[in-house]
Design an enzyme around this catalytic site. Structure first.
Site: not given
Ligand code: PLP
Length: 478
Positions: A64, A66, A241, A270, A273, A279
């Site tokens: 974790y 955060e 984007d 992203t 691509k 991903r």
């Protein structure tokens, strides 16, 4: 890197998985076989490198983290800090960005982070100001009410879905279309190109808080300098984007007016691509938005995925190498060769061609819907996806278009000659497919007939075409 090392790594991994759940190991192996054997023309997919894939399969997944580098809500994040800082540094250097935030789990998440950052930065809300300086507990019921009122009903202007925009640019099926009062700009009905005067007119009338540039299915370059001027003229924040074409920006195929990074206040993408990473998503921004962007987790994101950030660092390091620029240029050369091959055989293409990584075929000329064409091509070993064309009479489900893209096949090494052969295969399938009818005799938008023997023959030709360009040549699982 020895090929043996790649084979050993993946074989060993599968052996370990097989000992626990053999069906998962089998499915992973089967996926490699399927990907190796199909002609993948999905414009949003690619093949990440073995190093990128391996960086994801490890104990970073257990952590974790955060918060941000050096400011975590959890102890023991020193190694996560290392990979997150590396990924951000590679991203800043690669794109020439002032700030990079590499935590978003996907493109949609990156856009949500960006929307929040712009709202928090731009909207005059005394209640929000109180909340930001950590007086959250001092906010009254009336403050919370005011905050929701002040943040709600903000305006977004983005490219329409049927012209190639993305759901997250303010469309109803996505939360962006529910958060924002949205209007869209389309393309010129004759040329299929963005009409910047119309965008300016829409911006003047609508006065959006955010002007969104970027697309999922527009086959041309976009002039981001002009869009920034339009945003400035109405006081909008300019967001781009670049999920689809980030690889072309990274590879310096899109420069000057066509590189969004120097022009936009905030850029999202992203990483999986044309950029060819794991991903995931990413946000690049001007310094004034950095503080809000860095609040992405836990504001709108769950805990960061340290294993994916490690893979982003690897893939971004790869994209900084000179051979990535060559790859990016070959993506475009291949898309143009594919477009030429289709046009010369009589296909209709939206905008008449391409200057990026994708081609949008209007299959109504073949008497088919996008859905029929997509399935017939799939029967023939050619993986594409159906897509709306501008002013599509068949709507977003059946559509009238097929979107094809070259990032994946270019990674395998196919070149312009193979793109011409690919055009021949696609054209043959589409000319030999006939639209079917419903039981009551009305035309069906889904049923079709294609001779099974022909489909098999095309699939064999597709496999032959790929045989010279093995996928993951260094990985032998046998
Ligand atoms: N933005 C654009 C322009 C896209 O094309 C996509 C996905 O296709 C996304 C965002 C969403 O990306 P993800 O599926 O990673 O959430």
């Amino acid at each position: 890197m020895s090929r043996n090392a790649e084979s050993t790594a993946f074989r060993s991994a599968l052996e370990v998985i097989r000992a626990v759940e053999p069906r998962v190991a089998d499915a992973i192996g089967a996926e490699l076989t399927d990907q190796r054997e199909s002609l993948k023309l999905i414009a949003s997919e690619n093949y990440a490198s073995p190093a990128t894939l391996l960086a994801m399969g490890n104990w970073f997944s257990d952590k974790y983290a955060e918060g941000t580098v050096g400011r975590r809500f959890y102890a023991g994040c020193q190694n996560v800090d290392t990979v997150e800082a590396l990924a951000a540094e590679h991203a800043r250097e690669l794109f020439g960005a002032a700030h990079a935030y590499v935590q978003p789990h996907s493109g949609i998440d990156a856009n949500l982070v960006a929307f929040w950052a712009v709202l928090a930065d731009r909207v005059e809300s005394p209640a929000l100001k109180k909340a930001q300086v950590r007086q959250v507990n001092d906010l009254t019921e009336a403050d919370w009410f005011a905050l929701r009122r002040e943040l709600g009903n903000q305006r977004m202007l983005g490219m329409s879905l049927d012209a190639g925009g993305h759901l997250t640019h303010g469309f109803r099926p996505n939360i962006s279309g529910k958060m924002f009062d949205q209007r869209s700009y389309g393309t010129d009905p004759t040329t299929g190109l963005i009409d910047y005067d119309r965008v300016a007119e829409a911006a003047r009338e609508f006065k959006p808080l955010i002007l969104v540039g970027g697309y999922s299915a527009y086959p041309r370059k976009v002039n981001f300098r002009i869009l920034r001027e339009i945003a400035d003229s109405v006081g909008a924040t300019f967001m781009v984007d670049m999920a689809h074409f980030a690889g072309l920006v990274a590879g310096k195929v899109f420069t000057g007016d066509f590189d969004p990074v120097p022009h936009a206040h905030i850029v999202t993408t992203t990483t999986h691509k044309s950029l060819r990473g794991p991903r995931g998503g990413m946000v690049l921004c001007q310094p004034e938005l950095a503080d809000q962007v860095d609040r992405g987790c836990p504001m709108v994101l769950g805990g960061p995925l340290p294993h994916v950030m490690a893979a982003k660092a690897v893939a971004l390091a790869e994209a900084r190498r000179p051979d990535f620029a060559d790859y990016a240029q070959r993506i475009v050369d291949n898309a143009q060769a594919l477009a030429e091959g289709l046009l010369s055989r009589g296909a209709t293409l939206v905008t008449g061609g391409t200057d990026n990584h994708l081609v949008l075929i209007d299959v109504s000329g073949y008497g088919l819907t996008g859905r029929q064409a997509e399935q017939a091509l799939l029967d023939s070993g050619i993986v594409t996806n159906r897509n709306s064309v501008p002013q599509d009479p068949n709507g977003a489900w059946y559509t009238s278009g097929i979107r094809v893209g070259t990032p994946a096949l270019t990674t395998r090494g196919l070149g312009t000659a193979e793109m011409d052969q690919t055009a021949e295969l696609i054209h043959t399938v589409l000319t030999q497919t006939t639209a079917g009818a419903n039981a009551d005799g009305t035309p069906s938008k889904a049923k079709y007939t294609l001779d099974a023997g022909l489909a098999d023959k095309i699939a064999r030709q597709a496999t032959d075409l790929l045989a010279t360009y093995p996928l993951y040549p260094g990985i032998d699982l046998s």
